[in-house]
Design an enzyme around this catalytic site. Structure first.
Site, short mmCIF file in Angstrom:
data_model
loop_
_atom_site.label_atom_id
_atom_site.label_comp_id
_atom_site.label_asym_id
_atom_site.label_seq_id
_atom_site.Cartn_x
_atom_site.Cartn_y
_atom_site.Cartn_z
N ASN A 213 0.79 -1.23 0.00
CA ASN A 213 0.00 0.00 0.00
C ASN A 213 0.83 1.28 0.00
O ASN A 213 0.27 2.38 -0.12
CB ASN A 213 -0.94 0.02 1.21
CG ASN A 213 -2.05 -1.01 1.07
OD1 ASN A 213 -2.27 -1.55 -0.01
ND2 ASN A 213 -2.74 -1.29 2.17
N SER A 235 -4.97 7.95 7.66
CA SER A 235 -4.59 6.56 7.96
C SER A 235 -3.11 6.40 8.27
O SER A 235 -2.74 6.22 9.42
CB SER A 235 -5.02 5.64 6.82
OG SER A 235 -6.41 5.46 6.91
N ARG A 236 -2.29 6.47 7.25
CA ARG A 236 -0.85 6.38 7.46
C ARG A 236 -0.15 7.19 6.38
O ARG A 236 -0.47 7.09 5.19
CB ARG A 236 -0.38 4.91 7.37
CG ARG A 236 -0.67 4.11 8.63
CD ARG A 236 0.17 4.60 9.82
NE ARG A 236 -0.08 3.88 11.05
CZ ARG A 236 -0.95 4.24 12.00
NH1 ARG A 236 -1.69 5.32 11.86
NH2 ARG A 236 -1.07 3.54 13.12
N ASP A 260 -3.72 14.16 8.00
CA ASP A 260 -3.52 13.94 9.45
C ASP A 260 -2.28 13.08 9.67
O ASP A 260 -1.71 13.08 10.76
CB ASP A 260 -4.76 13.25 10.05
CG ASP A 260 -4.62 13.07 11.56
OD1 ASP A 260 -4.46 14.10 12.26
OD2 ASP A 260 -4.65 11.92 12.02
N GLU A 265 6.48 12.12 9.33
CA GLU A 265 5.97 12.71 10.59
C GLU A 265 6.79 12.34 11.83
O GLU A 265 6.76 13.06 12.83
CB GLU A 265 4.50 12.32 10.82
CG GLU A 265 4.28 10.86 11.21
CD GLU A 265 2.79 10.54 11.41
OE1 GLU A 265 1.99 10.84 10.50
OE2 GLU A 265 2.46 10.00 12.48
N HIS A 297 -1.46 14.07 13.33
CA HIS A 297 -1.85 12.70 13.71
C HIS A 297 -2.74 12.73 14.96
O HIS A 297 -2.51 11.99 15.92
CB HIS A 297 -0.61 11.82 13.94
CG HIS A 297 -0.88 10.35 13.75
ND1 HIS A 297 -0.02 9.50 13.12
CD2 HIS A 297 -1.93 9.57 14.12
CE1 HIS A 297 -0.50 8.28 13.12
NE2 HIS A 297 -1.68 8.30 13.72
P1 NAD Z 1 -9.04 -2.25 9.61
O1 NAD Z 1 -8.00 -3.30 9.67
O2 NAD Z 1 -10.28 -2.43 10.41
O3 NAD Z 1 -9.48 -2.02 8.09
C1 NAD Z 1 -8.55 -1.88 7.05
C2 NAD Z 1 -9.21 -2.37 5.77
O4 NAD Z 1 -8.35 -2.06 4.69
C3 NAD Z 1 -9.47 -3.89 5.73
O5 NAD Z 1 -10.82 -4.13 5.45
C4 NAD Z 1 -8.55 -4.37 4.60
O6 NAD Z 1 -9.08 -5.47 3.89
C5 NAD Z 1 -8.48 -3.13 3.74
N1 NAD Z 1 -7.34 -3.04 2.82
C6 NAD Z 1 -6.03 -3.31 3.05
N2 NAD Z 1 -5.31 -3.01 1.95
C7 NAD Z 1 -6.18 -2.55 1.01
C8 NAD Z 1 -6.03 -2.07 -0.31
N3 NAD Z 1 -4.84 -2.00 -0.92
N4 NAD Z 1 -7.13 -1.67 -0.97
C9 NAD Z 1 -8.34 -1.73 -0.38
N5 NAD Z 1 -8.55 -2.18 0.87
C10 NAD Z 1 -7.47 -2.58 1.56
O7 NAD Z 1 -8.29 -0.89 9.98
P2 NAD Z 1 -8.92 0.39 10.66
O8 NAD Z 1 -8.95 0.20 12.13
O9 NAD Z 1 -10.16 0.77 9.95
O10 NAD Z 1 -7.75 1.44 10.38
C11 NAD Z 1 -7.60 2.04 9.11
C12 NAD Z 1 -6.36 2.93 9.09
O11 NAD Z 1 -6.47 3.98 10.07
C13 NAD Z 1 -5.06 2.20 9.42
O12 NAD Z 1 -4.05 2.66 8.54
C14 NAD Z 1 -4.72 2.68 10.81
O13 NAD Z 1 -3.35 2.61 11.07
C15 NAD Z 1 -5.22 4.12 10.73
N6 NAD Z 1 -5.44 4.80 12.02
C16 NAD Z 1 -5.19 6.13 12.08
C17 NAD Z 1 -5.39 6.82 13.27
C18 NAD Z 1 -5.15 8.30 13.39
O14 NAD Z 1 -5.18 8.83 14.49
N7 NAD Z 1 -4.93 9.02 12.31
C19 NAD Z 1 -5.83 6.12 14.39
C20 NAD Z 1 -6.10 4.76 14.29
C21 NAD Z 1 -5.91 4.10 13.09
C1 COI Z 2 -3.04 4.25 16.00
O1 COI Z 2 -3.75 3.92 16.97
O2 COI Z 2 -2.49 3.40 15.29
C2 COI Z 2 -2.85 5.67 15.68
O3 COI Z 2 -2.65 6.00 14.55
C3 COI Z 2 -2.85 6.67 16.79
C4 COI Z 2 -1.58 6.51 17.61
C5 COI Z 2 -0.34 6.81 16.86
C6 COI Z 2 -1.62 7.25 18.91
#
Ligand code: NAD
Ligand code: COI
Length: 336
Positions: A213, A235-236, A260, A265, A297
């Site tokens: 990805n 997301s990332r 975000d 970062e 973030h």
């Molecule tokens: P999750 O595992 O519940 O869902 C991820 C989905 O992505 C899955 O359904 C998977 O099949 C799908 N996927 C993987 N690769 C793919 C691709 N190339 N194309 C299409 N679909 C694909 O994850 P989540 O809990 O919903 O988290 C989503 C993102 O949010 C992650 O990157 C996580 O690290 C990020 N996140 C960010 C923060 C923040 O503060 N900004 C906090 C928590 C999580």
């Molecule tokens: C996660 O829970 O993975 C996040 O992106 C938030 C964390 C870095 C505090």
């Protein structure tokens, strides 16, 4: 007495650590506000487990430092495990847990709010108001209900994002490499990412940072998108080729960018540069743009989420220490 040592506990987490401590009077709980590093590992001496969260890269040297102290029960207060040298942790016999679901709403809500702000050109309007320019034109908004919103990744956060966008009246389409049967029945999925790119006015990423990805949003994918697209990345950072997005913003192809999470970062977000020069010129440039919304973030950062992160991580750590199955173990035998 069983001891758990936690790293990088912030002021806003302290009440929840105390809540957990009060509910577990037979456990010695100690913590520091410092991050876990090879140098600070020694603070955990004598502990049976450690609790950390994702901010630094936890490389071999950090993991070896814990190993030398005989600590192998490690619980994260967050979702992401992409910053940990997992093969090293596995080879040294670590047991790891994370908190995969602490509040998908926190992250999804932030993504929706920021996307809506971009569509309304709020940052431009705020800047005008600050200089007492109260004219309406040309700072006209686009309504969310007029947008087709393409969601890439329909896991925990993507699904909440879809519901919230629909509540605004948007048309939602989705793509996932593994389809959710309920969403499939409801007809949300398109077959290819190219269909998302071709049809969406707003594109939001909700996928993990896996090697496949990295830079999924790049010059090629942007070329396939509609003119005036809004891209949302909560997301990332590595999912987006930032330079490609800057080229898209400069050409006018991209209407706005919600950022975000940023590929560079680490070492910048959640640090104070207010009286220092920002070492990342590209980030400074993005922050200065009226159609880019940068947050450090903080999509996750709500009271609801933080309480769950702390309590669930300590619960997990105690289960690891007791040799019980934790609620959310990280399977280190899986290929990452
Ligand atoms: P999750 O595992 O519940 O869902 C991820 C989905 O992505 C899955 O359904 C998977 O099949 C799908 N996927 C993987 N690769 C793919 C691709 N190339 N194309 C299409 N679909 C694909 O994850 P989540 O809990 O919903 O988290 C989503 C993102 O949010 C992650 O990157 C996580 O690290 C990020 N996140 C960010 C923060 C923040 O503060 N900004 C906090 C928590 C999580
Ligand atoms: C996660 O829970 O993975 C996040 O992106 C938030 C964390 C870095 C505090």
């Amino acid at each position: 007495m069983t001891k758990i040592f936690a790293y990088a506990i912030r002021k806003d987490e302290e009440p929840y650590v105390t809540e957990w401590k009060n509910a577990h009077k037979d456990i010695d709980v100690d913590y520091t506000d410092q991050l876990l590093t090879p140098e600070t590992a020694k603070l955990a001496k004598g502990a049976d487990g450690v609790v950390t969260y994702q901010q630094l890269d936890y490389k071999a040297d950090t993991i070896e430092a814990l190993d030398k102290l005989g600590i192998h029960n490690w619980s994260l207060r967050n979702v992401g495990i992409d910053n940990i040298d997992l093969p090293k942790a596995k080879s040294l016999g670590f047991k790891l847990t994370n908190v995969p679901v602490y509040s998908p709403n926190a992250i999804a809500e932030h993504a929706v709010v920021q996307a809506a702000r971009l569509l309304r050109q709020d940052k431009r309007m705020d800047e005008k108001i600050a200089r007492h320019d109260f004219r309406w034109a040309p700072t006209i908004g686009r309504e969310v209900r007029d947008q087709t919103v393409g969601v890439i990744g329909t896991g925990h956060i993507g699904q909440v994002f879809m519901k919230l966008m629909e509540a605004f009246g948007a048309k939602v389409i989705a793509y996932d490499i593994y389809r959710n049967p309920e969403l499939e029945k409801q007809g949300y999925y398109v077959d290819t990412l190219d269909e998302i790119y071709a049809q969406s006015d707003v594109i939001s990423l909700h996928v993990p940072d896996t090697p496949e990805n990295v830079h999924m949003i790049n010059d090629e994918s942007i070329k396939k998108m509609k003119d005036g697209v809004v891209i949302v990345n909560v997301s990332r950072g590595p999912l987006v080729d930032t330079d490609a997005v800057i080229r898209g913003l400069d050409s006018g192809k991209i209407f706005g960018f919600v950022m975000d999470t940023y590929e560079s970062e680490v070492g910048i977000f959640n640090n104070d540069f207010s009286n220092k020069e920002l070492p990342d010129k590209r980030l400074a440039d993005l922050i200065a743009r009226p159609n880019v919304l940068v947050t450090p973030h903080t999509a996750f950062y709500t009271t609801h989420a933080v309480r769950n992160m702390v309590v669930k991580a300590f619960d997990n750590n105690l289960k690891l220490i007791k040799g019980e199955t934790p609620d959310t173990p990280v399977d280190l035998d899986k290929e990452f």
